[in-house]
Motif scaffolding. Sequence first.
Motif, PDB file in Angstrom:
ATOM      1  N   ALA A   1       1.314  -1.706   0.118  1.00 49.17           N
ATOM      2  CA  ALA A   1      -0.047   0.277  -0.071  1.00 49.17           C
ATOM      3  C   ALA A   1       1.127   1.199   0.588  1.00 49.17           C
ATOM      4  O   ALA A   1       2.122   1.374   0.849  1.00 49.17           O
ATOM      5  CB  ALA A   1      -0.715   0.056   1.113  1.00 49.17           C
ATOM      6  N   GLY A   2       0.534   1.909  -1.067  1.00 51.40           N
ATOM      7  CA  GLY A   2       0.902   3.293  -0.958  1.00 51.40           C
ATOM      8  C   GLY A   2       0.647   3.711   0.276  1.00 51.40           C
ATOM      9  O   GLY A   2      -0.364   4.594   0.302  1.00 51.40           O
ATOM     10  N   ARG A   3       1.798   4.591   1.135  1.00 50.78           N
ATOM     11  CA  ARG A   3       1.219   5.461   1.903  1.00 50.78           C
ATOM     12  C   ARG A   3       0.271   6.978   1.410  1.00 50.78           C
ATOM     13  O   ARG A   3      -0.293   7.919   2.287  1.00 50.78           O
ATOM     14  CB  ARG A   3       2.101   6.071   2.604  1.00 50.78           C
ATOM     15  N   TRP A   4       0.953   7.587   0.329  1.00 55.00           N
ATOM     16  CA  TRP A   4       0.567   8.983  -0.118  1.00 55.00           C
ATOM     17  C   TRP A   4      -0.241   8.573  -1.017  1.00 55.00           C
ATOM     18  O   TRP A   4      -0.398   9.991  -1.713  1.00 55.00           O
ATOM     19  CB  TRP A   4       2.242   9.623  -0.563  1.00 55.00           C
ATOM     20  N   ARG A   5      -0.701   7.530  -1.956  1.00 53.27           N
ATOM     21  CA  ARG A   5      -1.668   8.027  -2.420  1.00 53.27           C
ATOM     22  C   ARG A   5      -3.032   7.809  -2.607  1.00 53.27           C
ATOM     23  O   ARG A   5      -3.651   9.301  -3.004  1.00 53.27           O
ATOM     24  CB  ARG A   5      -2.235   6.525  -3.199  1.00 53.27           C
ATOM     25  N   ARG A   6      -3.519   8.337  -0.619  1.00 51.21           N
ATOM     26  CA  ARG A   6      -5.147   8.777  -0.897  1.00 51.21           C
ATOM     27  C   ARG A   6      -4.326  10.644  -0.699  1.00 51.21           C
ATOM     28  O   ARG A   6      -5.393  11.111  -0.980  1.00 51.21           O
ATOM     29  CB  ARG A   6      -5.690   8.411   0.614  1.00 51.21           C
ATOM     30  N   PRO A   7      -3.907  10.588   0.255  1.00 51.79           N
ATOM     31  CA  PRO A   7      -3.417  11.937   0.870  1.00 51.79           C
ATOM     32  C   PRO A   7      -2.917  12.669  -0.738  1.00 51.79           C
ATOM     33  O   PRO A   7      -3.532  13.710  -0.583  1.00 51.79           O
ATOM     34  CB  PRO A   7      -2.456  12.254   1.596  1.00 51.79           C
TER      35      PRO A   7
END
Length: 972
Positions: free
Chosen positions: A455-461
């Motif tokens: 999971a990408g940590r910055w995808r949603r932000p």
Amino acid sequence: MTTPPPSTPRPPAAPRARTRPAPWVRTRLRAAPLGTLLAAALAFVAVLFAAALPRAQDRGADQALRSFLTDSGSTRTGLQATAPAPGAGQSAEALDRTLKSLLAQTGNTFHVDTDRVVHGTRTTKRQPLLNPELSRPHRLPPKMSLLYVQQAQDHVKLVEGRWPGDTPRPAGSAGSVGSAGSAAYEPPLQVALSQEAARTIGARVGSVLKSAPLVDGTPSVEVVGLYSVPDETEDFWVDLDCLPRACKTFVGESYLWEADALIGAGDLERMDLWGHDAADFWRLPVDVGRLRADRLDATKKEIASYVAGPTAARLAFETRREGLRTTSWLPELFEQAHDRRQAAAPLALIGPAGVGGVAFVVLCLAGALAADRRDAELRLLLARGGSRSAIVGRLLREGAVTVLPAAAAATALAVLLLPTPRLAPAVLSAAVVALLALLAFPVRAAVLLTPPRPAGRWRRPVAELLVLAATAAAVLEVRRRGVAPAGSDPDPLLVASPLLLALCGALLLARVQPVVTGWFARAAGRRSGLVGFLGLARAARGSGARGAGRSGPSVLPMVAVLLAITTGGFGATVLQSVESNRLGVARLTVGGDASISAFGKANLPDGLAKAAGELPGVRTSVPLWIDHDSALVGTVQRSSQVNLIVVDPAAYAELSRVLDCGRFDPALLATGAGESADAPVPALFSSGVARLGGSGTFTIQPGNGGEVRVRGAGVIDCTPAVPAADAATVVLPAGRATALIGGSDRPNRWFGLGPVDGDRLRALVRSALPAEAATPSAPASSAPQASPSPTAPAPAAGQDPAPGTQPDDEVYPVRTSADTVAALGADPLQRSAERLFWASVAGAAGFALLAVLLTLMRTVPERAALLARLRTMGLRRRQGVALILAETLPQTLAAALGGALVAAAAVALLGPAMDLSTLVGASVPTGVRLTAAPVLTQALGLAALVAAAVLVEAATSGRRQITTELRAGDQR
């Protein structure tokens, strides 16, 4: 040893018939018939909305365009072609050939109503008639021009004599009056005159009317027939005013009569001798009922080419008339209609954009929930060797059997229910929604079957920041340019700005709501009782996706509810501002909620103002005396004409406060008890008077005589009796002013505030009229009016006037704000935009409710198992319902609160850029006022609807599921 008998060979076994596997699609649809029907119903409703909204917009735009053009009048909605009459060869056939050429260039984007075409020839100058027996008011002879109108006989009735002949008459023909000593002479032109015009000027059948001779001679005319006009209001008589009856033309303070006469086709060749010049004309009324708003630009270009362009040049060449000229008001009217449509577009587009956004969320949610429900099945197929493409292909075929027939039926129903010429937008919109409904589930399944990645940590932000940036850009652009920039169509990004604000609010709420709900859950855990803690904990954690690693509740239902509330609240606030502005304009136009006026310098009947103030519903009664011919002496201009008002200060101050027109403190006009009789009277000056300059005291000279010394006590920028911005008005207090100005004790105006019944007020006025004053028609009013109210046709003899209309014989006109509001809101453009918006709000609310119910239904099995286990531990049925509400409602209530806040923010950010003048029906300041009632109504209404649906679901389906769990046990 015994030898065994030889074994008999066995007959070969018959080959087994191969059993074909059952088709996948049929098996899956039969396995879940209820889910299949629900998916088809969802696709049907979504596609029906998608196909119906563009057609409803087209119908509303077409009706608004046609109504606007019809109200503009028949003289402005046609083509007027003119050309000098040919010097030789003039005939009815030549006029018809030119008409045929003119009509041949129409029929592409606009059509001419051939039944209403008027064409012919007319002399360009009226000639004086020198017969001494004719009527000569002020010693001025009557004048006459001659016309040949080919369709005239179909619109008149011959009452005496005969119609002029169509066969040319040679010089010296029998039966004509010739000049003495002439071998040949020109016979008189035969004409038909209207009976009314003949009676007015003193002519009759057989009269030979002579005019002043010109250089080459002017023939006389012989009246051979008289006709009457059955209906002078027909469009045929437009621009032919002096044919039905004689016209009165003023020359200074004197007047003369002008009467036009009709000739036959036989005299067309000699017609130009009368007045020495003649011109052919063709009036081509455009069929307004066939114009379309979506082809308005093309129609405008074609008519412009007809007026001055390639079409005009081609017509001049084909008809061999170099002087052929065509004029029309239609290009200007089309431009006004386009501007009106642009101004109403924001409200007409916000509603459909809202329901489209909510429907998109619901379709995505339905696909996601279906994929979660069949997750185990899909993974099993993948584990047994199925490929992702094959599985997705099977799901596509399964969805096509469900979605495509429902989409086709919905599109056909929308086309049938809302007939309109344009089909492409509805079909395209329906195809897009059908494709979305078809792909939502397969795409979600493909995502689930994809091997997991870190999971990408910055995808949603990053995604949330992109949405925030787009929203900020849209809001700034709206504040800079407006929702519908002048001269261009509304920008989709600008129209979608309320949706972007709602999406930002939903993303923020998705971050905050689980945290806040968790706080409440921990607080509930410290108290006795299980229901509150367990329900809030499940609401904060989320449910319904086993094994999916869900760390919070689904955000899609919250987005759906918040989108519906935001768009509904924003649009409802716009409509509330429209109604408020419309009422304000109506009150300023009327002078209150009701008014009674006297014509000229007349006064109201004794006791009428008092009786009107005692009617039910009247909260404030303001009788006043107004004089428009007063003079103010003492300014820098020495003397200036002003409007003088004498009124009770307290009542007038209340009227000014309610109308928000020149508020003032009534104490400013108070007069002290110890003041001398010759002390100046305190007065309120309008800003128009204040600009005249001067200081100290002034002298007012009323129009009926006398003088009054006044001193300025204050300046007001508006006054209800004369609300014009540049009006010079002086307001004096009743009492001292009444004693000093003769006749001001009898009011000539009355204004009232409150829900006054207009018909009852008119009945009171009629009962107060003297018997001899009730019959004559009233003269034109000399008092200035802010805006004339629409007139209605007079009732037939013996009938009462229609409610809300003013009879022609009413001596004291009555006006009400309710009638004026109705007139302002009668524009089909406004009604269409409002109907479309409310239909979209209802659809968005339904889809938002469906989103909540879909999520609720997905969690039914898990929740039923939990409740069954708790039931074995003593949980009562009422507590089970409370647990379901505690789990479901926090998200709904948070969405309702967030939607209300976002709607208020949208009004605050976008409202100042909206121009409501077109929707109001009058020019009003730009901007939308934020009011709490429309926003709270949308938020609380949808929250209550969702809560009721959740309660019904929990009390019905939950009970059956729990009973099944208690009987069968946990099978998972």
